[in-house]
Write a protein that holds these residues in place. Structure first.
Motif, PDB file in Angstrom:
ATOM      1  N   MET A   1       6.410  12.903  -1.903  1.00 23.53           N
ATOM      2  CA  MET A   1       6.352  11.484  -2.234  1.00 23.53           C
ATOM      3  C   MET A   1       5.652  11.262  -3.564  1.00 23.53           C
ATOM      4  O   MET A   1       4.613  11.848  -3.841  1.00 23.53           O
ATOM      5  N   ASN A   2       6.234  10.438  -4.409  1.00 23.98           N
ATOM      6  CA  ASN A   2       5.567  10.037  -5.637  1.00 23.98           C
ATOM      7  C   ASN A   2       4.462   9.036  -5.303  1.00 23.98           C
ATOM      8  O   ASN A   2       4.395   8.482  -4.206  1.00 23.98           O
ATOM      9  N   SER A   3       3.577   8.782  -6.282  1.00 23.47           N
ATOM     10  CA  SER A   3       2.549   7.771  -6.070  1.00 23.47           C
ATOM     11  C   SER A   3       3.217   6.416  -5.888  1.00 23.47           C
ATOM     12  O   SER A   3       4.261   6.141  -6.482  1.00 23.47           O
ATOM     13  N   PRO A   4       2.651   5.536  -5.059  1.00 31.40           N
ATOM     14  CA  PRO A   4       3.303   4.263  -4.767  1.00 31.40           C
ATOM     15  C   PRO A   4       3.394   3.365  -5.997  1.00 31.40           C
ATOM     16  O   PRO A   4       2.507   3.347  -6.847  1.00 31.40           O
ATOM     17  N   SER A   5       4.497   2.618  -6.079  1.00 34.38           N
ATOM     18  CA  SER A   5       4.662   1.643  -7.144  1.00 34.38           C
ATOM     19  C   SER A   5       3.769   0.438  -6.860  1.00 34.38           C
ATOM     20  O   SER A   5       3.204   0.299  -5.774  1.00 34.38           O
ATOM     21  N   GLU A   6       3.657  -0.450  -7.838  1.00 39.43           N
ATOM     22  CA  GLU A   6       2.838  -1.643  -7.626  1.00 39.43           C
ATOM     23  C   GLU A   6       3.431  -2.516  -6.534  1.00 39.43           C
ATOM     24  O   GLU A   6       2.708  -3.090  -5.718  1.00 39.43           O
ATOM     25  N   LEU A   7       4.764  -2.610  -6.503  1.00 38.72           N
ATOM     26  CA  LEU A   7       5.423  -3.372  -5.445  1.00 38.72           C
ATOM     27  C   LEU A   7       5.067  -2.794  -4.082  1.00 38.72           C
ATOM     28  O   LEU A   7       4.708  -3.528  -3.149  1.00 38.72           O
ATOM     29  N   ASP A   8       5.128  -1.484  -3.966  1.00 39.91           N
ATOM     30  CA  ASP A   8       4.811  -0.813  -2.716  1.00 39.91           C
ATOM     31  C   ASP A   8       3.350  -1.047  -2.334  1.00 39.91           C
ATOM     32  O   ASP A   8       3.029  -1.314  -1.169  1.00 39.91           O
ATOM     33  N   ARG A   9       2.455  -0.960  -3.307  1.00 38.24           N
ATOM     34  CA  ARG A   9       1.032  -1.157  -3.033  1.00 38.24           C
ATOM     35  C   ARG A   9       0.759  -2.561  -2.523  1.00 38.24           C
ATOM     36  O   ARG A   9       0.008  -2.751  -1.554  1.00 38.24           O
ATOM     37  N   CYS A 122      11.245  -3.827   0.837  1.00 32.42           N
ATOM     38  CA  CYS A 122       9.835  -3.826   0.455  1.00 32.42           C
ATOM     39  C   CYS A 122       9.419  -2.626  -0.383  1.00 32.42           C
ATOM     40  O   CYS A 122       8.220  -2.399  -0.599  1.00 32.42           O
ATOM     41  N   VAL A 123      10.387  -1.863  -0.860  1.00 37.70           N
ATOM     42  CA  VAL A 123      10.121  -0.767  -1.792  1.00 37.70           C
ATOM     43  C   VAL A 123      10.973  -1.002  -3.034  1.00 37.70           C
ATOM     44  O   VAL A 123      11.888  -1.832  -3.028  1.00 37.70           O
ATOM     45  N   ASP A 124      10.689  -0.267  -4.108  1.00 37.38           N
ATOM     46  CA  ASP A 124      11.451  -0.497  -5.336  1.00 37.38           C
ATOM     47  C   ASP A 124      12.863   0.070  -5.215  1.00 37.38           C
ATOM     48  O   ASP A 124      13.228   0.694  -4.209  1.00 37.38           O
ATOM     49  N   TYR A 125      13.669  -0.167  -6.229  1.00 41.35           N
ATOM     50  CA  TYR A 125      15.096   0.119  -6.131  1.00 41.35           C
ATOM     51  C   TYR A 125      15.377   1.595  -5.897  1.00 41.35           C
ATOM     52  O   TYR A 125      16.211   1.964  -5.057  1.00 41.35           O
TER      53      TYR A 125
END
Length: 277
Positions: A1-9, A122-125
């Motif tokens: 898993m990559n680090s979470p995006s701001e949207l995810d956070r 609720c996650v990025d594209y």
């Protein structure tokens, strides 16, 4: 898993809030008529099959899924909500897992993988595509996926912070109660909106926007019918049916616009599927 995006956070903060725990534990069966129509369509096709419930939250969908089959697995990435589900349904196989990486689950196993209540928004594209790829991987050839997604052309996309103001009434007592009730929500909603609005972006085929739910505390993707059908084809899934949330009506394949708040998409993995196998 990559680090979470701001949207995810931002969204994970919302899912761990007391408001999320309260909303997700309200007594409720189907989220809307469209979900019921989708389950009615799938039930005879998936009866007795292994089922995967993604984003199970506090367990709303467990009775809906186990009415189709008792061979059930539920997963969620928010441990706080999952613990509530485990307390309510201790006999069920419920696991802490992120939909973007379900490598602990076998490939080609489930007859149905479903992700309800617009969780995929609720996650990025890019992560949305990863989730669909994982859903594709875990279902058997001929198996189905079901998920809901907000409508870029629906009324939810047009919501704004002014709706948090109290509705006017000539009854002074009722107006006073509404005003008191809305003060905290308006303050918190405005703060969240101003913090999150920088992420808003309309790409035409889909958009990212702060949503009214949880006092404008989440940022989600709104999709169009055409874009979601294209995305399903991209990961190798074949579309079967789309149901609108409001009336549970089935949306014809050639329709490109709808006034539904969100859609329920059903697709299947082709019998001769080798994309990930």
């Amino acid at each position: 898993m990559n680090s979470p995006s701001e949207l995810d956070r931002i969204n994970q903060v919302a899912w761990n809030s007391p408001d999320a725990a309260r909303v997700f534990t309200l007594d409720k069966t189907y989220s809307d008529p469209g979900e019921q129509a989708a389950f009615d369509w799938l039930a005879p096709r998936c009866a007795g099959e292994p089922l995967l419930d993604i984003g199970v939250g506090t367990g709303r969908t467990i009775p809906l899924m186990t009415a189709i089959s008792n061979d059930y697995t539920g997963v969620d990435y928010t441990l706080k909500l999952l613990d509530l589900a485990k307390a309510r349904y201790p006999e069920r196989d419920l696991r802490h897992m992120d939909a973007r990486d379900m490598s602990a689950l076998p490939s080609g196993h489930f007859g149905l993988a479903e992700f309800s209540w617009n969780g995929i928004d609720c996650v990025d594209y890019d992560d949305r595509v990863r989730i669909l790829e994982e859903m594709y991987r875990v279902v058997r050839p001929g198996g189905y996926v079901l998920f809901s997604s907000h409508n870029r052309g629906g009324p939810g996309y047009r919501e704004n912070i002014w709706q948090l103001l109290p509705r006017f009434t000539f009854n002074p007592l009722r107006l006073g109660w509404r005003t008191l009730h809305s003060v905290r929500r308006f303050q918190l909603g405005t703060l969240n909106y101003l913090r999150n609005v920088k992420l808003n972006h309309d790409y035409g085929r889909y958009a990212i926007k702060t949503a009214a739910a949880h006092n404008f505390g989440i940022v989600i993707i709104y999709t169009t019918l055409g874009e979601q059908r294209r995305q399903l084809a991209q990961v190798g899934l074949q579309s079967d049916a789309v149901f609108g949330s409001c009336a549970g009506d089935r949306i014809a394949d050639d329709v490109e616009e709808s006034n539904a708040w969100w859609f329920h998409f059903i697709a299947h993995k082709p019998l001769a599927a080798y994309r990930f196998d």
